[in-house]
Design a protein around this motif. Structure first.
Motif, PDB file in Angstrom:
ATOM      1  N   TYR A  36       0.844  -1.187   0.000  1.00  0.00           N
ATOM      2  CA  TYR A  36       0.000   0.000   0.000  1.00  0.00           C
ATOM      3  C   TYR A  36       0.886   1.246   0.000  1.00  0.00           C
ATOM      4  O   TYR A  36       1.779   1.367   0.835  1.00  0.00           O
ATOM      5  CB  TYR A  36      -0.921   0.004   1.227  1.00  0.00           C
ATOM      6  N   GLU A  37       0.617   2.140  -0.941  1.00  0.00           N
ATOM      7  CA  GLU A  37       1.368   3.384  -1.028  1.00  0.00           C
ATOM      8  C   GLU A  37       0.518   4.516  -0.467  1.00  0.00           C
ATOM      9  O   GLU A  37      -0.639   4.702  -0.861  1.00  0.00           O
ATOM     10  CB  GLU A  37       1.754   3.675  -2.479  1.00  0.00           C
TER      11      GLU A  37
ATOM     12  N   ASN B  15       0.479   8.697   1.157  1.00  0.00           N
ATOM     13  CA  ASN B  15       1.097   9.996   1.422  1.00  0.00           C
ATOM     14  C   ASN B  15       0.627  10.466   2.793  1.00  0.00           C
ATOM     15  O   ASN B  15      -0.560  10.750   2.979  1.00  0.00           O
ATOM     16  CB  ASN B  15       0.698  11.032   0.370  1.00  0.00           C
TER      17      ASN B  15
ATOM     18  N   PRO C  13       5.790  10.136   1.189  1.00  0.00           N
ATOM     19  CA  PRO C  13       5.346   8.928   0.494  1.00  0.00           C
ATOM     20  C   PRO C  13       5.925   7.680   1.158  1.00  0.00           C
ATOM     21  O   PRO C  13       7.145   7.532   1.271  1.00  0.00           O
ATOM     22  CB  PRO C  13       5.911   9.111  -0.915  1.00  0.00           C
TER      23      PRO C  13
ATOM     24  N   ALA D 274       5.513   3.201   1.956  1.00  0.00           N
ATOM     25  CA  ALA D 274       4.947   1.895   1.634  1.00  0.00           C
ATOM     26  C   ALA D 274       4.546   1.217   2.944  1.00  0.00           C
ATOM     27  O   ALA D 274       5.232   1.356   3.958  1.00  0.00           O
ATOM     28  CB  ALA D 274       5.958   1.035   0.889  1.00  0.00           C
TER      29      ALA D 274
ATOM     30  N   GLY E  51      10.603  -1.700  -1.990  1.00  0.00           N
ATOM     31  CA  GLY E  51       9.302  -1.046  -1.972  1.00  0.00           C
ATOM     32  C   GLY E  51       9.227   0.219  -2.799  1.00  0.00           C
ATOM     33  O   GLY E  51       8.138   0.691  -3.140  1.00  0.00           O
TER      34      GLY E  51
ATOM     35  N   LYS F  83       9.969   3.291  -1.923  1.00  0.00           N
ATOM     36  CA  LYS F  83       9.641   4.490  -1.170  1.00  0.00           C
ATOM     37  C   LYS F  83      10.750   4.794  -0.168  1.00  0.00           C
ATOM     38  O   LYS F  83      11.506   3.900   0.228  1.00  0.00           O
ATOM     39  CB  LYS F  83       8.312   4.322  -0.425  1.00  0.00           C
TER      40      LYS F  83
ATOM     41  N   THR G  80       9.426   2.315   4.639  1.00  0.00           N
ATOM     42  CA  THR G  80       8.432   1.243   4.562  1.00  0.00           C
ATOM     43  C   THR G  80       8.036   0.829   5.966  1.00  0.00           C
ATOM     44  O   THR G  80       8.895   0.583   6.816  1.00  0.00           O
ATOM     45  CB  THR G  80       8.984   0.024   3.807  1.00  0.00           C
TER      46      THR G  80
END
Length: 269
Positions: A6-7, A9, A20, A22, A42, A44, A47
């Motif tokens: 799942y990403e 912000n 941002p 993960a 990931g 990002k 994480t």
């Protein structure tokens, strides 16, 4: 093997704003090396890995290079994923991390973090910190992080740090702040030692900054703006020995992450 990623912000309602992250949910914990490998894949800066234990969740956060002891953005993002994708009835959650427990609750369109207050002490040798930031003057304080106070918003916005010198400082995170006039302050945060030259949104910075500025400005309710390229905004309130940090969270997307062949791991579905 494909797993759910799942990403999110954190600390912004804009697709190109905030931090941002993960988020991955596990059934049971993996070894630290496996978590570090997954964090590096990931895509990002950070994480969050979460294991649900009844009414509480255990959480660990990794950058692409190392584990982070307390990451408020990761906790906020994990709470948003669980509340939005797994149990929409939830209004409060408790996350157990390596340094303690943090509560998160939803009110209206915002999520709030219940963080500890940190007391700052003057740093004995401020010269290397100021030199790494490229400034000649500033208050230099220390707790878990190094905190530098400058005169105004413009100085904070104009910083062009030497990241190689920052990475050699004893604290992995350097936070720079100034009053924004009235009842607010601005900040930027740098963590090149953790593989994050400039952090997009740094919730834990307010563990020290909110009490500092509340004392300076004479107000327990503060608005903070992080002047990173992505920008982030926070509403901070002092309650007893805690700092309540509230903000919006934007769910960006859910996707599948393909694991290397033979890497079978226990993930929640």
């Amino acid at each position: 093997m494909e797993i759910d990623l799942y990403e999110v912000n954190a600390f912004s309602h804009r697709p190109q704003g905030g931090n941002p992250l993960a988020v991955m949910l596990l059934d049971e914990w993996l070894g630290s090396l496996a978590l570090q490998i997954l964090a590096s894949k990931g895509g990002k800066p950070e994480t969050a890995f979460v294991v649900r234990r009844g009414e509480k969740c255990e959480i660990r956060c990794f950058s692409a290079q190392r584990e982070i002891d307390l990451c408020g953005s990761a906790i906020l993002a994990a709470a948003a994923v669980i509340m939005d994708f797994f149990d929409r009835r939830l209004r409060r959650m408790d996350f157990v991390h390596p340094q303690g427990t943090v509560g998160v609750w939803r009110h209206g369109g915002k999520l709030s973090l219940d963080l500890p207050q940190w007391t700052l002490k003057p740093r004995l040798h401020p010269g290397p910190t100021l030199a790494a930031l490229g400034v000649e003057q500033g208050e230099v304080w220390q707790n878990r992080d190094i905190v530098v106070i400058l005169e105004n918003r413009e100085q904070v916005a104009a910083l062009r740090p030497d990241f190689s010198r920052l990475a050699k400082l004893p604290s992995p995170l350097v936070v720079v702040s100034a009053s924004d006039g009235g009842q607010g302050y601005v900040l930027r945060a740098f963590s090149p030692a953790a593989g994050i030259p400039e952090d997009a949104a740094t919730a834990t910075a307010h563990c020290a900054l909110a009490p500092y500025w509340a004392n300076k400005l004479g107000c327990p309710h503060l608005h903070a703006e992080q002047l990173s390229p992505r920008r982030a905004e926070f509403e901070c309130e002092l309650l007893g020995n805690r700092v309540i940090v509230a903000s919006q969270v934007l769910q960006v997307r859910h996707k599948l992450l393909t694991l290397p062949e033979g890497m079978n791991l226990p993930f929640s579905h």
